[in-house]
Design an enzyme around this catalytic site. Sequence first.
Site, mmCIF file in Angstrom:
data_model
loop_
_atom_site.group_PDB
_atom_site.id
_atom_site.type_symbol
_atom_site.label_atom_id
_atom_site.label_comp_id
_atom_site.label_asym_id
_atom_site.label_seq_id
_atom_site.Cartn_x
_atom_site.Cartn_y
_atom_site.Cartn_z
ATOM 1 C CG HIS A 18 -1.901 -1.117 1.235
ATOM 2 N ND1 HIS A 18 -2.324 -1.757 2.376
ATOM 3 C CD2 HIS A 18 -2.536 -1.744 0.214
ATOM 4 C CE1 HIS A 18 -3.167 -2.716 2.070
ATOM 5 N NE2 HIS A 18 -3.307 -2.741 0.767
ATOM 6 C CG ASP A 115 -4.658 3.476 1.002
ATOM 7 O OD1 ASP A 115 -5.541 3.489 1.880
ATOM 8 O OD2 ASP A 115 -3.512 3.026 1.200
#
Length: 493
Positions: A18, A115
């Site tokens: 991520h 995100d």
Amino acid sequence: MEITKPRVALLASPGMGHLIPVLELGKRLVIQNNHHATIFVVANDTSSEQLSKLVNSPDYDILDIVLLPCIDISGIVGTDASLVTQIAVMMHESIPALRSTISAMKYRPTALIVDLFGTEAMAVADEFEMLKYMFIASNAWFVAVTIYAPALDKKVLQEEHVNQKKPLKIPGCSAVRFEDTLEAFLDPYGPMYDGFLQVGMDMSKADGILVNTWEDLESKTLAALRDFNMLRRVAKAPVYPVGPLARSVASSPVSGSHVVLDWLDKQPHESVIYVSFGSGGTLSSKQTMELAWGLEQSKQRFIWVVRPPLDHDVFDSYLTAGSGALNTAEGALDYHYLPEGFLIRTRDVGLVVPMWAPQPEILAHPSVGGFLTHCGWNSTMESIVNGVPMIVWPLYAEQKMNATMLTEELGVAIRSKEVPSEKSVVGRGEIEMMVWRIVAEKQGHAIRNRVKELKHSAQKALINGGSSYNSLSKIAHECENSLQFTQEKAEGA
Ligand code: UDP
């Protein structure tokens, strides 16, 4: 006027898979659009070796990287909680620190980019009157499925997709076969699906959705996301393909020589298969054995990033990947789970690397001829930008969809007959054949040509005036306009 360039804040959820694309996006905003970027990092162990190497890499000196205080979730969720739950809880618990840090910033950022796991933080952007964007470090097909989920009838989903195993139809996009479906869809009445639906609904509230893909890679899906008669009806936010965002060799934490790269220097051109399952993927004991035998029997050169097998969980080390403890000799150099004598018999052709390897350098090395990958989207992008054909071996998340896209739509990969799983072990004979086909045989050449075409199309998308360059510039202009508006308002007040 005090501020001349927009400041953008990006929030990265835990896990190297991520963090890496968020750092790359921040870097792109600085280099391409002359913005100022602050990256907020949520991690359960900010002292992890790979994490600190990454955030201290000179290539990211141009970013302001803020490590939010580590969150101890042990009192909130049990150790048996799913990875998704752990990440979601960590993100939730980090919101107060994010809010107070933004509030204390001398120059308030113009926009917040979150995100997949950070949608709750969009409320913080609202509080501070910032623009809010979502960044999906995956592909447009995954965005389409996520954004369309709230429009699905749970009963129909349960009956047709789960019970009858019919493909999930998404307007204007490829259907998702049951075998490739996301874990959340397997139980439309479960908590994971509810969380997934929430993300789908939150996406529509964003000022825009940035995706790690590019026009030519997924033109059909991107067109469907923009078409009101297909997905734009549900996808209220515009979608901006800004990829591929992949680490370049310079931004990898390795500097100078490394035993793996020294070894690669001595191997023939495009002769080595690189085997890795991302930052946390693991195989079962039986599958690890078969993979070892398959590599040995193929008689091809290989680099294998090995982790001790786990028979219950395929991503057990995701949140600790690359941490010091796991990288030490004591943590990983006991290879009792490999066939007896494997290391000795393969020492002239193979290299076994414990836990973590310098992947961007490996994939960029001319001696690498193929990548056996779990199809994490970062690994996929890194393979494509280096023109390396793949053997796909999906493990979790949206990787089965990625694997199907790579093999059946893009033609840059091959796969085993059955999707590897706890129930079906891919045998050594099939592994041997796949490695042979991708590295040594004619089929490898055809796939390599195709992946090299994609590599060039990716390069075209990123250059000044290319589709992804222009997409990101649109976001940058929105930030510039917003900054100007705020400043004019302040001056008028
Ligand atoms: N990675 C690496 N060395 C390793 C394993 C992984 O540098 O030994 C990096 C890889 O280059 C990629 C990221 O970790 O950038 C993994 O992201 P991906 O989306 O492929 O998979 P995930 O770890 O999220 O499942």
